[in-house]
Design a protein around this motif. Structure first.
Motif, mmCIF file in Angstrom:
data_model
loop_
_atom_site.group_PDB
_atom_site.id
_atom_site.type_symbol
_atom_site.label_atom_id
_atom_site.label_comp_id
_atom_site.label_asym_id
_atom_site.label_seq_id
_atom_site.Cartn_x
_atom_site.Cartn_y
_atom_site.Cartn_z
ATOM 1 N N ILE A 150 0.852 -1.182 0.000
ATOM 2 C CA ILE A 150 0.000 0.000 0.000
ATOM 3 C C ILE A 150 0.890 1.234 0.000
ATOM 4 C CG2 ILE A 150 -1.743 1.323 1.262
ATOM 5 C CD1 ILE A 150 -1.457 -2.361 1.975
ATOM 6 N N PHE A 151 0.695 2.121 -0.976
ATOM 7 C CA PHE A 151 1.577 3.273 -1.179
ATOM 8 C C PHE A 151 0.877 4.568 -0.761
ATOM 9 C CE2 PHE A 151 2.829 -0.109 -3.946
ATOM 10 C CZ PHE A 151 4.211 -0.049 -4.008
ATOM 11 N N VAL A 152 1.632 5.469 -0.136
ATOM 12 C CA VAL A 152 1.100 6.773 0.259
ATOM 13 C C VAL A 152 2.044 7.877 -0.216
ATOM 14 C CG1 VAL A 152 -0.263 6.006 2.230
ATOM 15 C CG2 VAL A 152 2.164 6.508 2.543
ATOM 16 N N ASP A 153 1.471 9.046 -0.467
ATOM 17 C CA ASP A 153 2.252 10.203 -0.923
ATOM 18 C C ASP A 153 2.885 10.936 0.244
ATOM 19 O OD1 ASP A 153 2.223 10.546 -3.763
ATOM 20 O OD2 ASP A 153 0.083 11.000 -3.655
ATOM 21 N N GLY A 154 4.106 11.406 0.037
ATOM 22 C CA GLY A 154 4.733 12.294 1.001
ATOM 23 C C GLY A 154 3.914 13.567 1.156
ATOM 24 N N CYS A 155 3.996 14.175 2.330
ATOM 25 C CA CYS A 155 3.136 15.310 2.660
ATOM 26 C C CYS A 155 3.545 16.616 1.991
ATOM 27 C CB CYS A 155 3.143 15.528 4.172
ATOM 28 S SG CYS A 155 2.462 14.170 5.099
ATOM 29 N N HIS A 156 4.788 16.691 1.510
ATOM 30 C CA HIS A 156 5.327 17.966 1.047
ATOM 31 C C HIS A 156 5.832 17.881 -0.388
ATOM 32 C CE1 HIS A 156 5.199 19.011 5.290
ATOM 33 N NE2 HIS A 156 5.876 17.908 5.537
ATOM 34 N N ALA A 157 5.836 19.033 -1.063
ATOM 35 C CA ALA A 157 6.512 19.115 -2.355
ATOM 36 C C ALA A 157 8.011 19.088 -2.096
ATOM 37 C CB ALA A 157 6.125 20.405 -3.078
ATOM 38 N N ALA A 158 8.731 18.314 -2.893
ATOM 39 C CA ALA A 158 10.178 18.249 -2.749
ATOM 40 C C ALA A 158 10.787 19.541 -3.293
ATOM 41 C CB ALA A 158 10.736 17.048 -3.497
ATOM 42 N N SER A 159 11.534 20.237 -2.469
ATOM 43 C CA SER A 159 12.112 21.528 -2.841
ATOM 44 C C SER A 159 13.572 21.344 -3.223
ATOM 45 C CB SER A 159 11.991 22.507 -1.667
ATOM 46 O OG SER A 159 12.566 23.749 -1.988
ATOM 47 N N ILE A 160 13.884 21.671 -4.464
ATOM 48 C CA ILE A 160 15.235 21.504 -4.988
ATOM 49 C C ILE A 160 15.837 22.880 -5.262
ATOM 50 C CG2 ILE A 160 16.636 20.471 -6.813
ATOM 51 C CD1 ILE A 160 14.327 18.544 -7.326
ATOM 52 N N THR A 161 16.998 23.151 -4.708
ATOM 53 C CA THR A 161 17.662 24.433 -4.927
ATOM 54 C C THR A 161 18.558 24.341 -6.151
ATOM 55 O OG1 THR A 161 17.648 24.899 -2.562
ATOM 56 C CG2 THR A 161 19.163 26.179 -3.924
ATOM 57 N N LEU A 162 18.276 25.184 -7.129
ATOM 58 C CA LEU A 162 19.056 25.222 -8.361
ATOM 59 C C LEU A 162 19.774 26.564 -8.456
ATOM 60 C CD1 LEU A 162 16.288 23.774 -10.709
ATOM 61 C CD2 LEU A 162 18.178 22.528 -9.676
#
Length: 207
Positions: free
Chosen positions: A35-47
């Motif tokens: 059973i799969f669940v989504d992480g609570c947050h958007a992954a923030s990538i610093t570019l």
């Protein structure tokens, strides 16, 4: 069948992780339901030109004198609520960041978890999560499988082996690849035997 809660890695999602693990699900379908669940947050990538969000995360890491996992508390509140409302679950499986979260869940719910599978796992670097783990001389009494790649340059083998030291009688599987979930018959056999052992000898589902 065993019911297994699955936690994806950083920048992934429930649907992507489920698709990625399709071969594994087929190999273990007679033993376990994943059973799969989504992480609570958007992954923030610093570019170089600012921040970009891509996929989901259980937390985003920041360094401001020390390492902090921003959003981790909300994620663990969510996971505890998910377990309570959609359980019971027999075990937890996590990859990379999801594996670090799996370890921390084991530390906070160890008396309710039958087993855990940690793929490219590592000890959390945020002190608030690291402090959940007991000292090595009193390891977590949770049946555990720790999987790492010889060529993994994201989570090095030594990091996964370090996490294994915090569990009682850990089982370790080392594959020849990198930062991946292995998809060969040897790994599937190891995983299936591990889960079968939990099914045969573990306590009833209580998570």
């Amino acid at each position: 069948k065993l019911r297994v809660l699955c936690l994806h890695g950083w920048t992934s999602s429930a649907s992507k992780f489920s698709s990625y693990l399709n071969p594994l699900q087929r190999a273990c379908e007679d033993v376990a339901e994943l059973i799969f669940v989504d992480g609570c947050h958007a992954a923030s990538i610093t570019l170089g030109n600012g921040e970009e969000t891509k996929g989901r995360a259980w937390w985003n890491m920041v360094r401001d004198g020390k390492v902090r996992y921003v959003g981790a508390k909300e994620s663990f509140d969510f996971l505890h609520k998910t377990i309570q409302e959609t359980g019971p679950y027999d075990g937890i499986l996590g990859f990379s960041q999801g594996s670090a979260a799996t370890g921390a869940l084991c530390a906070s719910l160890h008396d309710k978890i039958k087993f855990a599978v940690m793929l490219s796992g590592f000890l959390p670097r945020d002190e608030s999560l690291r402090d959940l783990f007991p000292p090595k001389y009193a390891p977590l009494d949770v049946r555990s499988l720790h999987v790492c790649g010889e060529k993994d340059e994201v989570v090095r083998k030594c990091q996964t082996l370090e996490m294994a030291e915090y569990f009682k009688d850990p089982k370790v599987h080392i594959h020849a690849g990198g930062h991946i979930v292995p998809s060969d018959e040897e790994f599937y056999s190891v995983l299936k035997d591990f889960m079968m052992s939990a099914l045969e000898h573990g306590p009833p589902s209580s998570l």
